[in-house]
Write an enzyme that holds these catalytic residues in place. Structure first.
Site, PDB file in Angstrom:
ATOM      1  CG  ASP A  60      11.257   7.080   0.882  1.00  0.00           C
ATOM      2  OD1 ASP A  60      11.375   6.357   1.554  1.00  0.00           O
ATOM      3  OD2 ASP A  60      11.023   8.209  -0.456  1.00  0.00           O
ATOM      4  CE  LYS A 118      23.493  -2.321   4.991  1.00  0.00           C
ATOM      5  NZ  LYS A 118      23.923  -1.450   3.383  1.00  0.00           N
ATOM      6  CB  SER A 134       2.626  -9.518   5.794  1.00  0.00           C
ATOM      7  OG  SER A 134       2.345 -10.692   5.481  1.00  0.00           O
ATOM      8  CB  VAL A 179      -7.436  -3.001   8.713  1.00  0.00           C
ATOM      9  CG1 VAL A 179      -7.419  -1.818  10.291  1.00  0.00           C
ATOM     10  CG2 VAL A 179      -7.093  -4.343   9.118  1.00  0.00           C
ATOM     11  CB  THR A 181      -6.557   1.714   7.425  1.00  0.00           C
ATOM     12  OG1 THR A 181      -5.870   1.212   6.465  1.00  0.00           O
ATOM     13  CG2 THR A 181      -6.113   1.457   9.027  1.00  0.00           C
TER      14      THR A 181
HETATM   15  N1  LIG Z   1      -5.393  -1.557   5.882  1.00  0.00           N
HETATM   16  C1  LIG Z   1      -5.438  -2.599   5.322  1.00  0.00           C
HETATM   17  O1  LIG Z   1      -7.020  -2.521   4.649  1.00  0.00           O
HETATM   18  C2  LIG Z   1      -4.081  -3.755   5.130  1.00  0.00           C
HETATM   19  C3  LIG Z   1      -5.309  -4.904   4.690  1.00  0.00           C
HETATM   20  C4  LIG Z   1      -3.987  -6.063   4.715  1.00  0.00           C
HETATM   21  C5  LIG Z   1      -2.172  -5.341   5.124  1.00  0.00           C
HETATM   22  N2  LIG Z   1      -2.369  -4.009   5.057  1.00  0.00           N
HETATM   23  C6  LIG Z   1      -0.969  -3.419   5.512  1.00  0.00           C
HETATM   24  O2  LIG Z   1      -0.211  -3.081   6.490  1.00  0.00           O
HETATM   25  C7  LIG Z   1       0.322  -2.023   6.545  1.00  0.00           C
HETATM   26  C8  LIG Z   1      -0.595  -0.268   7.326  1.00  0.00           C
HETATM   27  O3  LIG Z   1      -1.279  -0.242   6.647  1.00  0.00           O
HETATM   28  P1  LIG Z   1      -2.528   0.779   6.920  1.00  0.00           P
HETATM   29  O4  LIG Z   1      -3.555   0.838   6.714  1.00  0.00           O
HETATM   30  O5  LIG Z   1      -2.125   1.131   8.355  1.00  0.00           O
HETATM   31  O6  LIG Z   1      -1.952   2.190   5.902  1.00  0.00           O
HETATM   32  P2  LIG Z   1      -2.155   4.235   6.036  1.00  0.00           P
HETATM   33  O7  LIG Z   1      -2.711   4.088   6.546  1.00  0.00           O
HETATM   34  O8  LIG Z   1      -1.792   4.205   5.395  1.00  0.00           O
HETATM   35  O9  LIG Z   1      -0.521   3.932   6.436  1.00  0.00           O
HETATM   36  C9  LIG Z   1       1.272   3.868   5.755  1.00  0.00           C
HETATM   37  C10 LIG Z   1       1.832   5.174   6.292  1.00  0.00           C
HETATM   38  O10 LIG Z   1       3.324   4.250   5.789  1.00  0.00           O
HETATM   39  C11 LIG Z   1       3.473   5.708   5.483  1.00  0.00           C
HETATM   40  N3  LIG Z   1       4.977   5.722   4.177  1.00  0.00           N
HETATM   41  C12 LIG Z   1       4.510   5.203   3.493  1.00  0.00           C
HETATM   42  N4  LIG Z   1       5.835   4.577   2.960  1.00  0.00           N
HETATM   43  C13 LIG Z   1       6.922   5.785   3.475  1.00  0.00           C
HETATM   44  C14 LIG Z   1       7.968   5.559   3.431  1.00  0.00           C
HETATM   45  N5  LIG Z   1       8.848   4.692   1.916  1.00  0.00           N
HETATM   46  N6  LIG Z   1       8.169   5.691   3.841  1.00  0.00           N
HETATM   47  C15 LIG Z   1       8.428   5.608   5.789  1.00  0.00           C
HETATM   48  N7  LIG Z   1       6.889   5.915   5.496  1.00  0.00           N
HETATM   49  C16 LIG Z   1       6.182   5.658   5.014  1.00  0.00           C
HETATM   50  C17 LIG Z   1       2.787   7.000   5.186  1.00  0.00           C
HETATM   51  O11 LIG Z   1       3.133   7.496   5.791  1.00  0.00           O
HETATM   52  P3  LIG Z   1       3.590   8.994   4.592  1.00  0.00           P
HETATM   53  O12 LIG Z   1       2.805   8.727   3.160  1.00  0.00           O
HETATM   54  O13 LIG Z   1       3.814  10.498   4.500  1.00  0.00           O
HETATM   55  O14 LIG Z   1       4.932   8.152   4.064  1.00  0.00           O
HETATM   56  C18 LIG Z   1       1.761   5.854   6.489  1.00  0.00           C
HETATM   57  O15 LIG Z   1       2.081   6.401   8.158  1.00  0.00           O
HETATM   58  C19 LIG Z   1       0.515  -2.080   5.253  1.00  0.00           C
HETATM   59  O16 LIG Z   1       2.095  -3.023   5.317  1.00  0.00           O
HETATM   60  C20 LIG Z   1      -0.306  -2.139   4.034  1.00  0.00           C
HETATM   61  O17 LIG Z   1       0.523  -3.427   2.819  1.00  0.00           O
HETATM   62  C21 LIG Z   1      -3.074  -3.113   4.888  1.00  0.00           C
END
Ligand SMILES: NC(=O)c1ccc[n+]([C@@H]2O[C@H](COP(=O)([O-])OP(=O)(O)OC[C@H]3O[C@@H](n4cnc5c(N)ncnc54)[C@H](OP(=O)(O)O)[C@@H]3O)[C@@H](O)[C@H]2O)c1
Length: 241
Positions: A60, A118, A134, A179, A181
């Site tokens: 985490d 860090k 971001s 995106v 996801t």
């Molecule tokens: N998808 C969009 O439309 C979109 C748009 C703008 C920005 N973003 C940003 O893009 C990034 C990637 O998003 P995504 O859509 O690929 O999200 P996602 O499919 O929900 O994947 C998030 C990943 O982060 C891990 N995670 C969450 N909290 C964590 C923690 N405290 N420590 C370690 N791992 C952690 C999750 O696994 P666990 O839950 O098992 O920890 C998962 O593998 C994020 O920063 C999101 O805010 C996404």
């Protein structure tokens, strides 16, 4: 991509991080994916098996002891990427905003990347890089999205400062638009598909993003030795409409 490169992806068990792991493994890179859920990591590793063998470490990134252990287990790396985010509960208007949910956004998208920098600095080669994620909320804020907007902006400012402090290690940010996801299940539940389809009609590119679109951008930020302190917008033109 240099086949000897090793990349740590926090958030690599889903979405953009998983797509990045896939493309890097296909290049022959060594890939370590980290996330909180061991089950989700195991699923991701199995899903990637057709392209390569990703190493998984359950951690985490909001917990400093976990991040210390993550780097002890992972060892030296060439690039550190964070796509981790825990934002679902924070999409609320202010009267309904739960501070615990807001703090999860701050912790997962700001404190986590800070801890990765860090404790990762000593593990990175001078030619190495860090990439944070971001997002469009910082540029096209909407009601209910205030916390995510603020944290995305803060993360970009953090990256500018770290690009100076950690030089010659390069520090950059990718800012995705909408995106497709698994995060959308957390954010919009059953309405996710309809919202994504409606946004696709509005965007200049006529579609929403795919995780591989963002993985491509992260690879650019990792590979281009002249880019640091930059935000790469991959949003299908969302900032323009
Ligand atoms: N998808 C969009 O439309 C979109 C748009 C703008 C920005 N973003 C940003 O893009 C990034 C990637 O998003 P995504 O859509 O690929 O999200 P996602 O499919 O929900 O994947 C998030 C990943 O982060 C891990 N995670 C969450 N909290 C964590 C923690 N405290 N420590 C370690 N791992 C952690 C999750 O696994 P666990 O839950 O098992 O920890 C998962 O593998 C994020 O920063 C999101 O805010 C996404």
């Amino acid at each position: 991509m240099n086949r000897n490169e090793k990349v740590l992806i926090a958030g690599g068990s889903s979405g953009m991080g998983l797509a990045l792991a896939r493309s890097l493994l296909a290049d022959g890179a060594a890939v370590v994916i980290a996330g909180r859920s061991a089950a989700r990591l195991a699923q991701a590793r199995a899903a990637l098996a057709d392209v390569g063998d990703a190493r998984t470490i359950a951690a985490d990134i909001t917990r400093e002891d976990d991040v210390v252990r993550l780097f002890e287990e992972c060892g030296a790396v060439d690039h550190i990427v964070s796509t981790a985010a825990d934002i679902g509960g924070a999409y609320e208007l202010l009267p309904a905003l739960d501070l615990a949910a807001a703090r999860k956004v701050v912790d997962s998208k700001f404190i986590g990347p800070l801890l990765l920098a860090k404790h990762g600095k000593a593990r990175l080669a001078p030619a190495g890089s860090i990439v944070f994620t971001s997002g469009i909320a910082a540029y096209r804020p909407a009601p209910r999205g205030s916390v995510v907007a603020g944290v995305n902006g803060a993360l970009e400012s953090l990256a500018y400062a770290l690009a100076v402090e950690l030089a010659p290690i390069r520090v950059n940010v990718v800012s995705p638009g909408w995106v497709d996801t698994p995060i959308w299940q957390q954010v919009a539940g059953d309405e996710a598909r309809a919202k994504l389809e409606a946004m696709a009609q509005k965007l200049p590119v006529g579609r929403i993003g795919q995780a591989a679109d963002i993985a491509d951008g992260i690879r650019f930020l990792m590979r281009n030795g002249f880019v640091t302190g930059s935000v790469l917008h991959l949003d299908g033109g969302h900032r323009l409409v």
